[in-house]
Design an enzyme around this catalytic site. Structure first.
Site, short mmCIF file in Angstrom:
data_model
loop_
_atom_site.label_atom_id
_atom_site.label_comp_id
_atom_site.label_asym_id
_atom_site.label_seq_id
_atom_site.Cartn_x
_atom_site.Cartn_y
_atom_site.Cartn_z
N CYS A 164 11.31 -0.61 -2.15
CA CYS A 164 10.06 -0.64 -3.14
C CYS A 164 9.86 0.93 -3.19
O CYS A 164 8.78 1.17 -3.97
CB CYS A 164 8.80 -1.23 -2.53
SG CYS A 164 9.36 -3.02 -2.13
N HIS A 296 0.12 2.38 -3.12
CA HIS A 296 1.23 1.24 -3.12
C HIS A 296 0.44 -0.06 -3.17
O HIS A 296 0.81 -0.84 -4.16
CB HIS A 296 2.08 1.37 -1.79
CG HIS A 296 3.12 0.85 -1.79
ND1 HIS A 296 4.18 0.75 -2.91
CD2 HIS A 296 3.55 -0.20 -1.15
CE1 HIS A 296 5.22 -0.05 -2.62
NE2 HIS A 296 4.73 -0.76 -1.63
N GLU A 307 -2.05 1.57 4.63
CA GLU A 307 -2.20 2.61 3.65
C GLU A 307 -3.67 3.35 3.63
O GLU A 307 -3.95 4.44 3.46
CB GLU A 307 -1.79 2.15 1.99
CG GLU A 307 -1.64 3.45 0.95
CD GLU A 307 -1.10 2.49 -0.17
OE1 GLU A 307 -1.11 1.66 -0.24
OE2 GLU A 307 -1.02 3.75 -1.05
N LYS A 328 -1.02 -2.99 -8.96
CA LYS A 328 -0.17 -4.12 -8.61
C LYS A 328 -0.86 -5.65 -8.86
O LYS A 328 -0.27 -6.59 -9.30
CB LYS A 328 0.48 -4.16 -7.39
CG LYS A 328 1.51 -3.22 -7.07
CD LYS A 328 2.21 -3.24 -5.61
CE LYS A 328 3.37 -2.33 -5.62
NZ LYS A 328 3.07 -1.03 -5.42
N HIS A 333 4.15 -6.49 -8.45
CA HIS A 333 5.13 -5.76 -7.44
C HIS A 333 6.66 -5.59 -8.18
O HIS A 333 7.56 -6.48 -8.32
CB HIS A 333 5.22 -6.01 -5.97
CG HIS A 333 5.79 -4.95 -5.19
ND1 HIS A 333 6.40 -3.79 -5.76
CD2 HIS A 333 5.54 -4.87 -3.80
CE1 HIS A 333 6.82 -3.04 -4.53
NE2 HIS A 333 6.39 -3.59 -3.40
N PHE A 392 9.76 -1.36 2.31
CA PHE A 392 10.21 -2.17 3.46
C PHE A 392 11.31 -1.30 4.12
O PHE A 392 12.14 -0.58 3.23
CB PHE A 392 10.91 -3.14 3.07
CG PHE A 392 10.15 -4.71 3.16
CD1 PHE A 392 8.65 -4.16 3.11
CD2 PHE A 392 10.61 -5.84 2.58
CE1 PHE A 392 8.05 -5.70 3.48
CE2 PHE A 392 9.77 -6.99 2.75
CZ PHE A 392 8.44 -6.82 3.25
#
Lengths: 405, 86
Positions: A164, A296, A307, A328, A333, A392
């Site tokens: 990502c 993110h 985050e 998002k 995403h 990830f």
């Protein structure tokens, strides 16, 4: 930081919020939601049935029939977004510029639609043979090759994969190529289009997917929603852009990268914090200079809390008052394309002097103590803006863009 | 007699790197160092083993809330097995 300042002179994108940058930016600030029922495949066997699909896209509007058959959907999106970015930058790649232009594009899973379709034919339908373009379509680097072919670019060209954060790392490498003098123009960004039954079943099993919609930083959030699309930025040294009289949209002022060495899927606040600090140091900026963060913000329980904690570490007492939104909730995403798409959102924020909202917000979560610009875009002065990507596998990238007045 | 609990404990024990005999019904899964990713794998293996589907909670915070101990997991599996044969 080196002496070379990097200008962004073009941007192009395609996503569920619109098939070009202008429509995307309009929808972004209106607070539109591109998430809806999946139409790309039959969801009868899925518990998750929503995604942010690109609407109204017909490959024949962009490619001749024979050509389209050789491009996976992700590569088509990459080419469409890059054509727009290059046209906006007013570039023509003839003569020496063709060799002095690089392409660095990110993707998390490459030609996944081709892979899924082909293996279904082979394993489920016992097909005797696969299409001869199966391999060239599913290559991660196929988008880059098609951009090169499409525009006649002959400089360094390759794909970057870091889940990502793929397009974040691509933009960072693109910036380094400009600074090092390896290229006069870099086309960088990322693309993803992996809305298939195989992808969705894989994501379902991680139990991180939202059943209804994406609600980053919100109480009662249910997880993430997959999206698809692409975004490309045109980077060049300020001097190069000014010499050809190009319009400078913004400056790519800093890049920061880090890895967690922590966990395959659980994020680490410390890793995200180091990426943000590295980007600030690279830009030569203090945390107080940052006016807006495009997070993110996946909408999962862990990402948003982690985050938020990382942002508090970097921005200290300011974190509560610093606008931090996640787009998002609007376009899903984009995985390997996320950082580029979200950088397009940051460029729009710098251009329109407005913080994009975090839509679908139901109310605060004490674990996410940030000002997420709930539900409505907010006009405000934005000189410096940051975009975070936390992948990830613990691979992180942060970009800092500065307004060019 | 071979019970549902035996199989569930064996699956949990594999992930906790323990002998099945060391798993007690009330040991909190947290205390066995089973994180959410391990829990996802345990759920998958239980689904495969018993041919059942453990539903995914809409509220992500509640997703594993019903599985605090091995006894919770066994109870959930028994309910799903009963529904399957009903």
């Amino acid at each position: 930081m080196t002496g070379v300042r990097i200008a962004v002179t073009g941007v192009g994108c395609i996503s569920s919020l619109g098939r070009d940058y202008r429509r995307f930016a309009d929808a972004l600030f209106r607070g539109d939601c591109g998430i809806g029922a999946i139409t790309r495949f039959d969801t009868a066997r899925c518990s998750i049935t929503t995604a942010a699909e690109v609407q109204g896209y017909d490959e024949r509007d962009h490619f001749e029939k024979e050509r389209a058959a050789r491009l996976d959907r992700f590569a088509q999106f990459a080419v469409v977004a890059t054509r727009e970015a290059v046209a906006a930058a007013g570039l023509r790649f003839d003569g020496r510029l063709s060799e002095r232009t690089a392409i660095v594009h990110g993707t998390g899973v490459g030609g996944h639609t081709t892979l899924d379709f082909s293996y279904h034919r082979l394993y489920a339908q016992n097909a005797a043979r696969l299409h001869p373009f199966t391999v060239p379509k599913l290559m991660f680097s196929s988008a880059v090759s098609h951009i090169s072919l499409d525009l006649g670019i002959k400089g360094p060209a390759f794909a970057i994969a870091s889940a990502c954060a793929s397009s974040g790392h691509a933009m960072a490498v693109g910036a380094m190529m400009i600074r090092s003098g390896l290229a006069d123009v870099v086309l960088t960004g990322g693309a993803e289009a992996c809305l298939t039954l195989g992808t969705m079943k894989g994501w379902e099993e991680l139990r991180v997917m939202a059943h209804d919609t994406c609600r980053p930083f919100s109480r009662d959030r249910g997880g993430m929603v997959l999206g698809e699309g692409a975004a490309t930025l045109v980077l060049e040294p300020f001097e190069h852009a000014q010499a050809r009289g190009a319009t400078i949209l913004a400056e790519l002022a800093g890049i920061g990268m880090s890895s967690d060495a922590h966990h395959l899927v659980a994020p680490s606040a410390e890793g995200a914090e180091r990426a943000m600090r590295a980007a600030l140091e690279d830009a030569g900026l203090e945390p107080r200079c940052v006016d807006y963060i495009n997070a993110h913000g996946t909408g999962t329980q862990q990402n948003d809390a982690t985050e938020s904690a990382a942002i508090h570490q970097v921005f200290d007492g300011r974190a509560r008052h610093l606008p931090v939104s996640s787009s998002k909730a609007q376009f899903g995403h984009l995985l390997g394309g996320a950082a580029a798409m979200e950088s397009a959102a940051v460029l729009a924020a710098l251009d329109r002097q407005m913080a994009p909202p975090t839509i679908n917000f139901l109310g605060p979560d004490p674990d996410c103590d940030v000002d997420c610009v709930p539900n409505q875009a907010r006009p405000q002065r934005i000189d410096v803006a940051m975009s975070n990507s936390v992948a990830f596998g613990g691979l992180n990238a942060t970009m800092i863009f500065r307004r060019h007045a | 007699m071979h019970t549902v609990a035996d199989d569930v404990y064996a699956i949990i024990a594999r992930h906790a790197k323990l002998e099945a005999a060391q798993i007690t019904p009330a040991t909190p899964l947290d205390a066995l160092s089973i994180d959410s990713l391990a829990m996802v794998e345990i759920i998958f293996q239980i689904e495969e083993h018993f041919n059942i589907t453990i539903p995914d909670d809409k509220r992500i915070a509640e997703r594993f809330a019903n599985f605090r101990t091995p006894a919770d997991v066994v109870a959930a599996v028994e309910v799903l097995l009963a529904q399957k044969t009903a």
